[in-house]
Design an enzyme around this catalytic site. Structure first.
Site: not given
Length: 163
Positions: A34-38
């Site tokens: 659930k990360c912007g980098f996922t």
């Protein structure tokens, strides 16, 4: 101590020594669903598909230490990665990468390849460590470094012979 003396647990709970990866080029990444980098999972999988036969292993270590961006169980993490990104590279049990309870693998990686201003701390999800065929940590990459940007360095390490 060599990276090869460290034990890790696969996402399904099997303990293996990093020795299993001796002679391979490793890209070790702390991941989160659930990360912007996922979306980097997509490029990581592409690198794995393109270079696995030549000796690249990508090792994903889910971590919930950064704003609780990996809250799921191991089963949920595996399902998310498989369904959304077609991940087939090895994933491991959720670990801590910083602090007193940091996994020994991450303690070693962070010590061997320090970050900005000599910091050992992992700053965020999707920090990447490149390890050569001899188990030496070559470099640390920030979360904003896209996996595809590492292709030339990976190719160079893959072409080296094992001492």
């Amino acid at each position: 101590m060599s990276i090869y003396h460290i034990s890790v647990q696969t996402i399904d709970g099997k303990e293996i020594k990093m020795e299993h990866y001796r002679g391979k080029v490793l890209l070790i990444v702390n991941t989160a669903s659930k990360c912007g980098f996922t979306p980097q999972y997509k490029e990581l999988q592409e690198l794995y598909e393109n270079y696995r036969e030549e000796g690249l292993e990508i090792l994903g270590f889910p971590c919930n230490q950064f704003m609780s961006q990996e809250p799921g169980s191991e089963e949920e993490i595996q399902e998310f990665c498989s369904l959304n990104y077609g991940v087939t590279f090895p994933l491991f049990k959720k670990i801590d990468v910083n602090g007193e309870k940091a996994h020994p693998l991450y303690k070693k990686l962070a010590n061997d390849a320090k970050g900005v201003l000599g910091s050992k701390a992992i700053k965020w999800n999707f920090t990447k460590f490149l390890v050569d065929k001899q188990g030496e940590t070559v470099k640390r990459y920030s979360p904003n470094t896209k996996p595809k940007e590492l292709e030339k360095e990976i190719e160079a390490l893959l072409s080296e012979s094992v001492a």
